[in-house]
Design an enzyme around this catalytic site. Structure first.
Site, PDB file in Angstrom:
ATOM      1  N   CYS A 168       4.439   4.072   8.525  1.00 39.16           N
ATOM      2  CA  CYS A 168       4.530   5.443   7.817  1.00 39.16           C
ATOM      3  C   CYS A 168       5.490   6.392   8.720  1.00 39.16           C
ATOM      4  O   CYS A 168       5.062   6.712   9.613  1.00 39.16           O
ATOM      5  CB  CYS A 168       3.172   6.050   7.504  1.00 39.16           C
ATOM      6  SG  CYS A 168       3.149   7.458   6.641  1.00 39.16           S
ATOM      7  N   PRO A 197       0.802  -1.239  -0.181  1.00 38.73           N
ATOM      8  CA  PRO A 197      -0.036   0.216  -0.033  1.00 38.73           C
ATOM      9  C   PRO A 197       0.794   1.309  -0.011  1.00 38.73           C
ATOM     10  O   PRO A 197       1.822   1.284   0.868  1.00 38.73           O
ATOM     11  CB  PRO A 197      -0.776  -0.027   1.037  1.00 38.73           C
ATOM     12  CG  PRO A 197       0.004  -1.131   2.207  1.00 38.73           C
ATOM     13  CD  PRO A 197       0.731  -2.017   1.198  1.00 38.73           C
ATOM     14  N   GLY A 207      11.228  -3.992   1.402  1.00 42.38           N
ATOM     15  CA  GLY A 207      12.454  -3.005   1.005  1.00 42.38           C
ATOM     16  C   GLY A 207      13.417  -3.159  -0.042  1.00 42.38           C
ATOM     17  O   GLY A 207      13.954  -4.332  -0.093  1.00 42.38           O
ATOM     18  N   ASP A 208      13.653  -2.175  -1.063  1.00 41.57           N
ATOM     19  CA  ASP A 208      14.499  -2.369  -2.259  1.00 41.57           C
ATOM     20  C   ASP A 208      14.400  -3.507  -3.071  1.00 41.57           C
ATOM     21  O   ASP A 208      15.414  -3.708  -3.867  1.00 41.57           O
ATOM     22  CB  ASP A 208      15.696  -2.143  -1.561  1.00 41.57           C
ATOM     23  CG  ASP A 208      16.180  -1.097  -0.775  1.00 41.57           C
ATOM     24  OD1 ASP A 208      15.620   0.024  -0.668  1.00 41.57           O
ATOM     25  OD2 ASP A 208      17.150  -1.022   0.043  1.00 41.57           O
ATOM     26  N   GLN A 256      -5.522  -1.020   3.883  1.00 42.99           N
ATOM     27  CA  GLN A 256      -4.631  -0.564   5.029  1.00 42.99           C
ATOM     28  C   GLN A 256      -5.027   0.683   5.660  1.00 42.99           C
ATOM     29  O   GLN A 256      -5.659   1.706   4.944  1.00 42.99           O
ATOM     30  CB  GLN A 256      -3.055  -0.232   4.721  1.00 42.99           C
ATOM     31  CG  GLN A 256      -2.436   0.018   5.956  1.00 42.99           C
ATOM     32  CD  GLN A 256      -0.870   0.380   5.349  1.00 42.99           C
ATOM     33  OE1 GLN A 256      -0.540   1.671   4.970  1.00 42.99           O
ATOM     34  NE2 GLN A 256      -0.007  -0.547   5.255  1.00 42.99           N
ATOM     35  N   HIS A 316       9.282  -3.500   6.841  1.00 44.74           N
ATOM     36  CA  HIS A 316      10.181  -2.464   6.005  1.00 44.74           C
ATOM     37  C   HIS A 316      11.517  -2.482   6.725  1.00 44.74           C
ATOM     38  O   HIS A 316      11.718  -2.122   7.887  1.00 44.74           O
ATOM     39  CB  HIS A 316       9.652  -1.076   6.018  1.00 44.74           C
ATOM     40  CG  HIS A 316      10.375  -0.429   4.834  1.00 44.74           C
ATOM     41  ND1 HIS A 316       9.990  -0.252   3.695  1.00 44.74           N
ATOM     42  CD2 HIS A 316      11.536   0.447   4.974  1.00 44.74           C
ATOM     43  CE1 HIS A 316      10.972   0.670   2.986  1.00 44.74           C
ATOM     44  NE2 HIS A 316      11.717   0.808   3.878  1.00 44.74           N
ATOM     45  N   ARG A 348       7.782   0.881  -4.018  1.00 45.33           N
ATOM     46  CA  ARG A 348       8.155   1.745  -4.873  1.00 45.33           C
ATOM     47  C   ARG A 348       8.687   1.401  -5.982  1.00 45.33           C
ATOM     48  O   ARG A 348       8.334   2.188  -7.246  1.00 45.33           O
ATOM     49  CB  ARG A 348       9.299   2.784  -4.227  1.00 45.33           C
ATOM     50  CG  ARG A 348       8.709   3.705  -3.075  1.00 45.33           C
ATOM     51  CD  ARG A 348       9.658   4.254  -2.398  1.00 45.33           C
ATOM     52  NE  ARG A 348      10.768   3.453  -1.761  1.00 45.33           N
ATOM     53  CZ  ARG A 348      11.987   4.172  -1.570  1.00 45.33           C
ATOM     54  NH1 ARG A 348      12.539   5.225  -1.906  1.00 45.33           N
ATOM     55  NH2 ARG A 348      13.063   3.285  -0.891  1.00 45.33           N
ATOM     56  N   ALA A 375       0.531   5.519  -0.323  1.00 40.37           N
ATOM     57  CA  ALA A 375      -0.351   6.813  -0.313  1.00 40.37           C
ATOM     58  C   ALA A 375      -0.064   7.457  -1.597  1.00 40.37           C
ATOM     59  O   ALA A 375       1.101   7.719  -1.790  1.00 40.37           O
ATOM     60  CB  ALA A 375      -0.197   7.714   0.972  1.00 40.37           C
TER      61      ALA A 375
END
Length: 366
Positions: free
Chosen positions: A141, A51, A245-246, A110, A212, A269, A53
């Protein structure tokens, strides 16, 4: 599903290429990966879409779903207090729930806040009215508006007992729908408390934990610490551990399962500019040739379809503004991306969007 997206998603891997991008992994070195179980929900493959934002709205999820490879998709994080206010004022429910009622399952929503009763009330609505597959609680977050102003997200890592109270209350309200938690390693590098947090999350009744591999203070800087994520698993007795992560290539996803002690992975991302990454990662885990990235022409077609989906919901003016950031993601890492970004960040109409795409979106070199 939009025909243009489906056509690209169903394109077969190119043959005869020496690139590792289309070469299957050696079966002897592939990790043994089994479906992920979150309560009674089976997530197969155990690759989750994070998720995010402002990004993982219905349009983005449609595209990810068309490519395949994500075992569980998730909405943007929903402000529980804002949801309650909108409901009380008889306003439309948050845009972040766009499409949730009718889209395919499994799907996670979420939510975030710091009040157990507020989160429980929203969780119950999501479970019984929207019939979502998973209710996830955000404890990770790091954005100031969520942490310092609302004392939510990763701020709650300072008070793990409060996290436990929240989870217990939401679990009770959402039964039998599983409740999960997403968090970080700790508040800062000198205050890493993820082992204590993990045990509290499990003890409170959560069905899975996603971590994360950065602290709240890290924001998104530096590298995620997968070695620290791997230390968590021995302290969990019954729930799965999902690492995040990554993860920006299929090879890294395979490596995460092979080297680090996780039951599932969550891609964040990197997928914003490569929504086909889930498909590639799933193929790699099966030991199959990794489907190639779309051509630039196909990527341009995909971006235009994405814009159409956004405008269907928000109209041309707002859709154009929202599409600015998505368009930048699609161009990332491409030759000429900087020039394209410079022009696309100012678009205000569909005509301007199409003009910028035609003139400035990178093209394949013949």
């Amino acid at each position: 599903m939009p025909n243009g997206i489906t056509a690209i998603a169903n394109r077969k891997p190119l043959s005869g290429l020496a690139s590792s991008d289309t070469t299957p992994f050696d079966a002897a070195v592939l990790p043994i990966v089994t479906p992920l179980r979150i309560g009674d929900l089976v997530v197969d493959p155990p690759i989750l879409q994070a998720p995010m934002a402002g990004y993982t709205n219905y349009a983005f999820r449609q595209i990810v779903r068309a490519y395949g490879g994500a075992g569980l998709l998730a909405t943007e994080m929903v402000n529980a207090r804002g949801f309650i206010w909108m409901d009380r004022e008889q306003a439309e429910h948050p845009d972040r729930l766009w499409g949730v009622a009718d889209e395919p399952r499994p799907l996670a929503v979420q939510i975030w806040d710091n009040d157990p009763e507020t989160l429980a009330a929203v969780g119950a609505r999501l479970t019984h009215e929207y019939k979502v597959s998973v209710v996830d609680i955000n404890f990770g977050c790091p954005v100031r508006q969520v942490t310092e102003k609302a004392h939510s997200g990763s701020y709650l890592l300072r008070t793990p007992d409060r996290m436990g109270q929240i989870i217990e209350r939401v679990v009770a309200a959402c039964h039998p729908t599983p409740v999960t938690a997403k968090t970080r390693l700790g508040c800062s590098r000198d205050k890493i408390n993820i082992i204590d947090v993990a045990q509290i999350v499990e003890g409170a009744g959560a069905a899975a934990l996603t971590v994360h591999g950065r602290t709240a203070a890290d924001m998104f800087r530096g590298q995620a610490s997968w070695d620290l994520i791997s230390t968590i698993k021995p302290h969990l007795k019954r729930i799965p551990l999902i690492g995040n992560g990554d993860l920006d290539t299929a090879e890294k996803v395979v490596e995460a399962f092979r080297r680090w002690n996780v039951d599932g992975v969550m891609i964040a991302r990197a997928s914003l500019g490569k929504p086909w990454l889930f498909q590639q990662a799933a193929a790699a885990l099966r030991g199959e040739p990794i489907p190639p990235d779309p051509t630039l022409e196909e990527e341009r077609e995909l971006m235009v379809e994405h814009f159409r989906l956004v405008c269907e919901r928000f109209g041309e003016e707002r859709g154009a503004v929202l599409m600015r950031k998505f368009a930048c993601c699609y161009a990332q890492g491409r030759p000429g991306a900087r020039e394209f970004r410079k022009h696309v960040v100012g678009i205000e109409t569909a005509a301007e969007f199409f003009d910028v795409v035609e003139q400035w979106f990178p093209r394949s070199v013949v």
